[in-house]
Design a protein around this motif. Structure first.
Motif, PDB file in Angstrom:
ATOM      1  N   THR A   1       0.847  -1.189   0.000  1.00  0.00           N
ATOM      2  CA  THR A   1       0.000   0.000   0.000  1.00  0.00           C
ATOM      3  C   THR A   1       0.884   1.240   0.000  1.00  0.00           C
ATOM      4  O   THR A   1       1.630   1.485   0.951  1.00  0.00           O
ATOM      5  CB  THR A   1      -0.924   0.017   1.239  1.00  0.00           C
ATOM      6  N   VAL A   2       0.793   2.006  -1.077  1.00  0.00           N
ATOM      7  CA  VAL A   2       1.535   3.258  -1.218  1.00  0.00           C
ATOM      8  C   VAL A   2       0.531   4.336  -1.618  1.00  0.00           C
ATOM      9  O   VAL A   2      -0.244   4.140  -2.559  1.00  0.00           O
ATOM     10  CB  VAL A   2       2.642   3.158  -2.293  1.00  0.00           C
ATOM     11  N   GLU A   3       0.527   5.439  -0.907  1.00  0.00           N
ATOM     12  CA  GLU A   3      -0.389   6.538  -1.204  1.00  0.00           C
ATOM     13  C   GLU A   3       0.276   7.543  -2.134  1.00  0.00           C
ATOM     14  O   GLU A   3       1.459   7.842  -1.972  1.00  0.00           O
ATOM     15  CB  GLU A   3      -0.772   7.285   0.077  1.00  0.00           C
ATOM     16  N   ALA A   4      -0.500   8.091  -3.064  1.00  0.00           N
ATOM     17  CA  ALA A   4      -0.032   9.175  -3.924  1.00  0.00           C
ATOM     18  C   ALA A   4      -1.087  10.277  -3.882  1.00  0.00           C
ATOM     19  O   ALA A   4      -2.272  10.014  -4.105  1.00  0.00           O
ATOM     20  CB  ALA A   4       0.182   8.690  -5.340  1.00  0.00           C
ATOM     21  N   HIS A   5      -0.651  11.487  -3.565  1.00  0.00           N
ATOM     22  CA  HIS A   5      -1.560  12.629  -3.415  1.00  0.00           C
ATOM     23  C   HIS A   5      -1.107  13.782  -4.299  1.00  0.00           C
ATOM     24  O   HIS A   5       0.086  13.934  -4.564  1.00  0.00           O
ATOM     25  CB  HIS A   5      -1.571  13.099  -1.953  1.00  0.00           C
ATOM     26  N   ASP A   6      -2.066  14.580  -4.725  1.00  0.00           N
ATOM     27  CA  ASP A   6      -1.746  15.774  -5.519  1.00  0.00           C
ATOM     28  C   ASP A   6      -1.114  16.870  -4.669  1.00  0.00           C
ATOM     29  O   ASP A   6      -0.329  17.670  -5.169  1.00  0.00           O
ATOM     30  CB  ASP A   6      -3.002  16.324  -6.193  1.00  0.00           C
ATOM     31  N   SER A   7      -1.469  16.898  -3.410  1.00  0.00           N
ATOM     32  CA  SER A   7      -0.894  17.895  -2.501  1.00  0.00           C
ATOM     33  C   SER A   7      -0.269  17.180  -1.304  1.00  0.00           C
ATOM     34  O   SER A   7      -0.670  16.063  -0.962  1.00  0.00           O
ATOM     35  CB  SER A   7      -1.972  18.875  -2.028  1.00  0.00           C
ATOM     36  N   PRO A   8       0.719  17.799  -0.672  1.00  0.00           N
ATOM     37  CA  PRO A   8       1.411  17.150   0.450  1.00  0.00           C
ATOM     38  C   PRO A   8       0.472  16.835   1.618  1.00  0.00           C
ATOM     39  O   PRO A   8      -0.386  17.646   1.976  1.00  0.00           O
ATOM     40  CB  PRO A   8       2.460  18.187   0.873  1.00  0.00           C
ATOM     41  N   GLN A   9       0.660  15.648   2.172  1.00  0.00           N
ATOM     42  CA  GLN A   9      -0.118  15.185   3.321  1.00  0.00           C
ATOM     43  C   GLN A   9       0.796  15.014   4.527  1.00  0.00           C
ATOM     44  O   GLN A   9       1.994  14.802   4.384  1.00  0.00           O
ATOM     45  CB  GLN A   9      -0.796  13.856   2.999  1.00  0.00           C
ATOM     46  N   THR A  10       0.223  15.060   5.693  1.00  0.00           N
ATOM     47  CA  THR A  10       0.974  14.944   6.949  1.00  0.00           C
ATOM     48  C   THR A  10       1.586  13.562   7.104  1.00  0.00           C
ATOM     49  O   THR A  10       0.942  12.548   6.824  1.00  0.00           O
ATOM     50  CB  THR A  10       0.052  15.233   8.147  1.00  0.00           C
ATOM     51  N   LEU A  11       2.843  13.528   7.572  1.00  0.00           N
ATOM     52  CA  LEU A  11       3.504  12.280   7.942  1.00  0.00           C
ATOM     53  C   LEU A  11       3.332  12.072   9.442  1.00  0.00           C
ATOM     54  O   LEU A  11       3.255  13.043  10.206  1.00  0.00           O
ATOM     55  CB  LEU A  11       4.986  12.332   7.590  1.00  0.00           C
ATOM     56  N   TYR A  12       3.303  10.801   9.864  1.00  0.00           N
ATOM     57  CA  TYR A  12       3.090  10.471  11.270  1.00  0.00           C
ATOM     58  C   TYR A  12       4.272   9.693  11.828  1.00  0.00           C
ATOM     59  O   TYR A  12       4.892   8.893  11.136  1.00  0.00           O
ATOM     60  CB  TYR A  12       1.797   9.663  11.445  1.00  0.00           C
ATOM     61  N   GLY A  13       4.552   9.941  13.105  1.00  0.00           N
ATOM     62  CA  GLY A  13       5.611   9.255  13.812  1.00  0.00           C
ATOM     63  C   GLY A  13       5.149   7.906  14.330  1.00  0.00           C
ATOM     64  O   GLY A  13       3.985   7.530  14.196  1.00  0.00           O
ATOM     65  N   TYR A  14       6.054   7.191  14.969  1.00  0.00           N
ATOM     66  CA  TYR A  14       5.758   5.825  15.407  1.00  0.00           C
ATOM     67  C   TYR A  14       4.677   5.757  16.470  1.00  0.00           C
ATOM     68  O   TYR A  14       4.044   4.722  16.667  1.00  0.00           O
ATOM     69  CB  TYR A  14       7.035   5.120  15.878  1.00  0.00           C
ATOM     70  N   GLN A  15       4.439   6.866  17.191  1.00  0.00           N
ATOM     71  CA  GLN A  15       3.387   6.888  18.208  1.00  0.00           C
ATOM     72  C   GLN A  15       2.060   7.393  17.640  1.00  0.00           C
ATOM     73  O   GLN A  15       1.117   7.614  18.388  1.00  0.00           O
ATOM     74  CB  GLN A  15       3.811   7.752  19.388  1.00  0.00           C
ATOM     75  N   GLY A  16       2.021   7.600  16.324  1.00  0.00           N
ATOM     76  CA  GLY A  16       0.809   8.102  15.702  1.00  0.00           C
ATOM     77  C   GLY A  16       0.692   9.614  15.763  1.00  0.00           C
ATOM     78  O   GLY A  16      -0.356  10.171  15.433  1.00  0.00           O
ATOM     79  N   ASP A  17       1.758  10.263  16.197  1.00  0.00           N
ATOM     80  CA  ASP A  17       1.755  11.723  16.323  1.00  0.00           C
ATOM     81  C   ASP A  17       2.016  12.379  14.967  1.00  0.00           C
ATOM     82  O   ASP A  17       2.851  11.939  14.204  1.00  0.00           O
ATOM     83  CB  ASP A  17       2.818  12.169  17.327  1.00  0.00           C
ATOM     84  N   ALA A  18       1.249  13.428  14.671  1.00  0.00           N
ATOM     85  CA  ALA A  18       1.436  14.175  13.424  1.00  0.00           C
ATOM     86  C   ALA A  18       2.764  14.911  13.488  1.00  0.00           C
ATOM     87  O   ALA A  18       3.107  15.529  14.494  1.00  0.00           O
ATOM     88  CB  ALA A  18       0.287  15.153  13.230  1.00  0.00           C
ATOM     89  N   ARG A  19       3.509  14.821  12.409  1.00  0.00           N
ATOM     90  CA  ARG A  19       4.806  15.479  12.311  1.00  0.00           C
ATOM     91  C   ARG A  19       4.667  16.711  11.417  1.00  0.00           C
ATOM     92  O   ARG A  19       3.735  16.785  10.621  1.00  0.00           O
ATOM     93  CB  ARG A  19       5.834  14.514  11.695  1.00  0.00           C
ATOM     94  N   PRO A  20       5.576  17.645  11.507  1.00  0.00           N
ATOM     95  CA  PRO A  20       5.488  18.823  10.630  1.00  0.00           C
ATOM     96  C   PRO A  20       5.829  18.499   9.169  1.00  0.00           C
ATOM     97  O   PRO A  20       5.502  19.279   8.279  1.00  0.00           O
ATOM     98  CB  PRO A  20       6.516  19.788  11.221  1.00  0.00           C
ATOM     99  N   ASP A  21       6.436  17.351   8.924  1.00  0.00           N
ATOM    100  CA  ASP A  21       6.814  16.954   7.576  1.00  0.00           C
ATOM    101  C   ASP A  21       5.595  16.503   6.784  1.00  0.00           C
ATOM    102  O   ASP A  21       4.703  15.854   7.318  1.00  0.00           O
ATOM    103  CB  ASP A  21       7.836  15.816   7.631  1.00  0.00           C
TER     104      ASP A  21
END
Length: 135
Positions: free
Chosen positions: A28-48
């Motif tokens: 499963t690989v996601e492809a988006h037209d606009s940047p989406q939030t990346l998440y850390g190992y604890q499920g926390d939203a990252r600024p990346d």
């Protein structure tokens, strides 16, 4: 909290990047037209943020998301946490680039009327792709 490292690549086409990541075993690989939030190992939203993403649940329980963000020049850069860089390092990125090149060659062949005559991976990892076009 893991730190994310950015690694520049020469990969430009998101469809080919998704095919390359799939060829390397990510189902499963996601492809988006606009940047989406990346998440850390604890499920926390990252600024990346990234346009092409392999979510952590498809990598491993203690992993972070792996993303590929499009730069202003059109190239993607890989965004990989320091923790995951032990497994998804420069050698892995080289494999991604090779799989990307293979996917690009297959797409070119299809678009220009070529058929795959053979597609062999040698023991040393070298790939030989033989294309034929009958006129």
């Amino acid at each position: 909290m893991s730190h994310f490292t950015r690694v520049r690549t020469k990969l430009r086409d998101p469809e080919l990047l998704v095919k390359a990541l799939t060829a390397l075993g990510f189902t499963t690989v996601e492809a988006h037209d606009s940047p989406q939030t990346l998440y850390g190992y604890q499920g926390d939203a990252r600024p990346d943020r990234a346009e092409v993403i392999v979510r952590r649940r498809h990598i491993g329980r203690m992993s972070n998301d792996i993303g590929f963000r499009r730069r202003e020049d059109g190239d993607f850069e890989a965004i990989i946490s320091d923790y995951d860089r032990s497994r998804y390092d420069q050698a892995w990125l080289t494999k991604v680039a090779r799989a990307y090149g293979h996917a690009a060659a297959l797409r070119y062949a299809e678009e220009h009327g070529y058929e795959v005559d053979s597609d062999v991976v040698d023991e040393n990892g070298e790939r030989r792709l033989l294309l034929r076009r009958y006129t």
